[in-house]
Design a protein around this motif. Structure first.
Motif, PDB file in Angstrom:
ATOM      1  N   UNK A 147      -7.695  -5.933  -0.215  1.00 54.72           N
ATOM      2  CA  UNK A 147      -8.101  -7.305  -0.505  1.00 54.72           C
ATOM      3  C   UNK A 147      -8.578  -7.432  -1.957  1.00 54.72           C
ATOM      4  N   UNK A 148      -9.367  -6.472  -2.369  1.00 58.51           N
ATOM      5  CA  UNK A 148      -9.861  -6.478  -3.755  1.00 58.51           C
ATOM      6  C   UNK A 148      -8.712  -6.331  -4.739  1.00 58.51           C
ATOM      7  N   UNK A 149      -7.767  -5.468  -4.432  1.00 53.05           N
ATOM      8  CA  UNK A 149      -6.613  -5.264  -5.316  1.00 53.05           C
ATOM      9  C   UNK A 149      -5.756  -6.519  -5.383  1.00 53.05           C
ATOM     10  N   UNK A 150      -5.686  -7.270  -4.287  1.00 48.20           N
ATOM     11  CA  UNK A 150      -4.910  -8.504  -4.292  1.00 48.20           C
ATOM     12  C   UNK A 150      -5.408  -9.516  -5.304  1.00 48.20           C
ATOM     13  N   UNK A 151      -6.703  -9.472  -5.610  1.00 50.54           N
ATOM     14  CA  UNK A 151      -7.296 -10.376  -6.595  1.00 50.54           C
ATOM     15  C   UNK A 151      -7.561  -9.688  -7.937  1.00 50.54           C
ATOM     16  N   UNK A 152      -7.115  -8.462  -8.091  1.00 47.32           N
ATOM     17  CA  UNK A 152      -7.553  -7.623  -9.218  1.00 47.32           C
ATOM     18  C   UNK A 152      -7.220  -8.206 -10.587  1.00 47.32           C
ATOM     19  N   UNK A 153      -6.115  -8.923 -10.729  1.00 46.38           N
ATOM     20  CA  UNK A 153      -5.744  -9.413 -12.066  1.00 46.38           C
ATOM     21  C   UNK A 153      -6.627 -10.578 -12.516  1.00 46.38           C
ATOM     22  N   UNK A 154      -7.490 -11.065 -11.614  1.00 47.38           N
ATOM     23  CA  UNK A 154      -8.407 -12.143 -11.983  1.00 47.38           C
ATOM     24  C   UNK A 154      -9.815 -11.626 -12.273  1.00 47.38           C
ATOM     25  N   UNK A 155      -9.974 -10.306 -12.310  1.00 42.77           N
ATOM     26  CA  UNK A 155     -11.225  -9.652 -12.706  1.00 42.77           C
ATOM     27  C   UNK A 155     -12.441 -10.183 -11.933  1.00 42.77           C
TER      28      UNK A 155
ATOM     29  N   UNK B  20       0.822  -1.216   0.000  1.00 41.05           N
ATOM     30  CA  UNK B  20       0.000   0.000   0.000  1.00 41.05           C
ATOM     31  C   UNK B  20       0.851   1.258   0.000  1.00 41.05           C
ATOM     32  N   UNK B  21       2.139   1.131   0.352  1.00 40.66           N
ATOM     33  CA  UNK B  21       3.036   2.279   0.341  1.00 40.66           C
ATOM     34  C   UNK B  21       4.125   2.172  -0.726  1.00 40.66           C
ATOM     35  N   UNK B  22       4.148   1.037  -1.446  1.00 36.27           N
ATOM     36  CA  UNK B  22       5.230   0.861  -2.420  1.00 36.27           C
ATOM     37  C   UNK B  22       4.761   0.528  -3.832  1.00 36.27           C
ATOM     38  N   UNK B  23       3.458   0.299  -4.018  1.00 39.35           N
ATOM     39  CA  UNK B  23       2.941  -0.061  -5.345  1.00 39.35           C
ATOM     40  C   UNK B  23       1.694   0.775  -5.617  1.00 39.35           C
ATOM     41  N   UNK B  24       1.611   1.382  -6.777  1.00 38.98           N
ATOM     42  CA  UNK B  24       0.581   2.384  -7.070  1.00 38.98           C
ATOM     43  C   UNK B  24      -0.843   1.833  -6.994  1.00 38.98           C
ATOM     44  N   UNK B  25      -1.073   0.618  -7.522  1.00 38.88           N
ATOM     45  CA  UNK B  25      -2.421   0.055  -7.506  1.00 38.88           C
ATOM     46  C   UNK B  25      -2.934  -0.196  -6.098  1.00 38.88           C
ATOM     47  N   UNK B  26      -2.100  -0.779  -5.254  1.00 36.79           N
ATOM     48  CA  UNK B  26      -2.481  -1.031  -3.865  1.00 36.79           C
ATOM     49  C   UNK B  26      -2.646   0.284  -3.096  1.00 36.79           C
ATOM     50  N   UNK B  27      -1.799   1.256  -3.407  1.00 38.45           N
ATOM     51  CA  UNK B  27      -1.899   2.548  -2.728  1.00 38.45           C
ATOM     52  C   UNK B  27      -3.235   3.216  -3.018  1.00 38.45           C
ATOM     53  N   UNK B  28      -3.660   3.220  -4.285  1.00 40.56           N
ATOM     54  CA  UNK B  28      -4.937   3.837  -4.660  1.00 40.56           C
ATOM     55  C   UNK B  28      -6.109   3.083  -4.030  1.00 40.56           C
TER      56      UNK B  28
END
Length: 530
Positions: free
Chosen positions: A317-325, A298-306
């Motif tokens: 949690x949602x971002x952790x699964x984001x590449x699986x749509x 959340x402090x080192x990667x843009x997608x998790x930070x947003x």
């Protein structure tokens, strides 16, 4: 099976206000009994009422712990390491894992009281704090589980809000978690264990899949550095995070034995202790490390930070699964089950703490208190739904202070007094083989095996006064105050560790209570007889 009546002489209980609101409630209880709602409250489970197959019970409780400890409630504590405490991933791993293992050891020790006593954890606390003072500490335990319930509800709201891109308001998720938790918990421990067993597998599978889904971002973990932060401040933050990690597993100690009361009385304490330690530690470590990972990202990667800025932990949690749509959204929603699993436990155990606060309150059915507890944490969650990190950071260490004091006094009671000075318990174990009035069985014959007269769990004239435990508890509170480091207050000892202080409250509370209790307990037994 209906609960057998507890035979207590009129003179064995103190005089308390004798109002009769439970008569109307009993009418409804009889109807609910037909539906399978558990009627038993804080009454002791007698040895002949329990299961004869301890291995079946180990399987049931093992699955229970997988569900209870291996969920988002545990992870939520570790999703503060970088964003709140500014710890790098390696620092947070060492601190968080060691601290939560220490908490698991304390929970394991407390759980060993279940098979021996057949009583809920806070009922056995009567042997330390006595009839009157246990009411106070029971309320503290109740506040702890209610606080966790608030966390679970708010996190559930964040998850649904994140998955729906903000279309579903947080309050909807809060309501779902609260209501489902209530309907399961009200049916009692046997149904509770079945539901927890069902939830454990899917939830742990989802966490495993999140490790896989988010693994392509692990390379960013080392991008976060706290090199520009004052070193003394980092040490203080490390101490505070240690207290938080310890609290997340240690607080199980206030209710751990509640789930071992169906075990055979002969089950060795060491088996229960080691089993509980491992059953909590393994799933807690599994989800805890994942929590540290996504919080550092959340402090080192843009997608998790947003995602974190928009929806808090639910967004991570949602971002952790984001590449699986779409499948990723489904996985995130399944994790909601882990919050319900943890909340079922909170709702179930909080009712017993409330029943301990008065004679007439114990007569009011458990399901009524479950309703009251649900209403309280539902309202609190709705009010505090935008402040999850603050709720976690503030209330969890406070419960950690309490469990530290309870643990050290219980340990000293068992190891010192119940082992070597049992002859001082003249009230609890009448001399010359006298019969205890409720069981008509010579207590002296049982004392060598149990070291506790469990039949006296509800006998005011036999239970300890609790002076030693309560004074030691107050001494520990003093230690916690000078050593605590919270947003609203930093103690004089804690203030020596950087800008935000370092939380030493748990250590000082444990040390002061543990030092005071042996001397005070000996004096209490020597001069007051119990």
């Amino acid at each position: 099976m209906k609960t057998p009546d507890v035979i207590v002489e009129e003179t064995t209980q103190p005089v308390e206000p004798q109002i009769r609101p439970w008569k109307l409630l009993q009418k409804y209880s009889d109807k609910l009994d037909a539906l399978g709602v558990e009627q038993r409250g804080i009454e002791r489970i007698q040895p002949w009422e329990r299961s004869s197959n301890k291995w079946e019970q180990f399987v049931n409780v093992g699955m229970f712990w997988l569900s209870a400890a291996g969920g988002l409630s545990t992870m939520s504590t570790f999703v503060l390491s970088a964003t709140v405490f500014e710890l790098e991933f390696k620092q947070a791993c060492l601190c968080g894992m060691v601290s939560q293992l220490l908490g698991c050891a304390i929970a394991g020790y407390c759980s060993s009281m279940g098979p021996r006593s057949g009583c809920r954890q806070m009922v056995t606390a009567r042997y330390l704090f006595g009839w009157w003072f246990v009411k106070f500490v029971s309320m503290i335990g109740c506040l702890g589980v209610v606080g966790w319930a608030v966390v679970n509800c708010v996190l559930g709201g964040q998850i649904l809000s994140a998955v729906s891109d903000g279309k579903v308001p947080i309050w909807v998720g809060i309501l779902i978690v609260a209501l489902v938790s209530f309907f399961v918990s009200v049916f009692g421990i046997k149904h509770l264990l079945k539901v927890e067993k069902f939830i454990a597998g899917p939830v742990l599978l989802m966490f495993f899949l999140m490790y896989i889904s988010s693994s392509n971002k692990f390379k960013y973990l080392t991008d976060f550095s706290n090199a520009d932060v004052d070193r003394l401040t980092i040490k203080g933050n490390w101490l505070s995070f240690f207290a938080l990690g310890y609290s997340v597993t240690g607080t199980w100690g206030t209710i751990a034995s509640d789930y071992y009361i169906l075990f055979p009385e002969s089950t060795p304490s060491w088996e229960i202790g080691i089993f509980t330690f491992l059953a909590i530690a393994i799933p807690s470590t599994f989800v805890g490390v994942l929590g540290l990972i996504i919080n550092t990202l959340a402090l080192s990667e843009s997608g998790f930070k947003a995602a974190y800025e928009a929806h808090g932990m639910g967004g991570l949690l949602h971002e952790g699964f984001s590449r699986w749509n779409g499948f990723g959204k489904f996985c995130t929603v399944v994790l909601l089950l882990s919050l319900i699993a943890n909340n079922i436990i909170n709702t179930y155990s909080a009712a017993f703490s409330l029943q301990l606060t008065g004679v007439w309150m114990a007569k009011i059915p458990r399901w009524f208190w479950a309703i009251l507890v649900t209403v309280v944490y539902l309202v609190a969650a709705l009010i505090g739904r935008d402040h999850l990190s603050t709720i976690l950071g503030n209330f969890l260490p406070m419960i950690g202070y309490w469990i530290s004091m309870y643990f050290i006094m219980l340990l000293e009671e068992n190891v010192i007094f119940r082992k070597f000075l049992l002859h001082l318990y003249a009230k609890e174990f009448p001399p010359n083989g006298e019969e205890f009035e409720e069981t008509k069985t010579p207590v002296s014959l049982r004392s060598k095996k149990q070291n506790y007269n469990w039949e006296a769990w509800n006998n005011y004239t036999v239970l300890t006064h609790g002076f030693a435990a309560m004074i030691s508890f107050l001494g520990g509170v003093g230690g916690a105050v000078v050593g605590m480091a919270q947003v609203y207050y930093i103690g004089p000892v804690a203030a020596h560790f950087g800008e935000y202080g370092g939380d030493l409250g748990m250590w000082l509370a444990l040390g002061i209570s543990g030092t005071m209790y042996p001397f005070l307990r000996y004096a209490e037994l020597k001069y007051f007889g119990r």
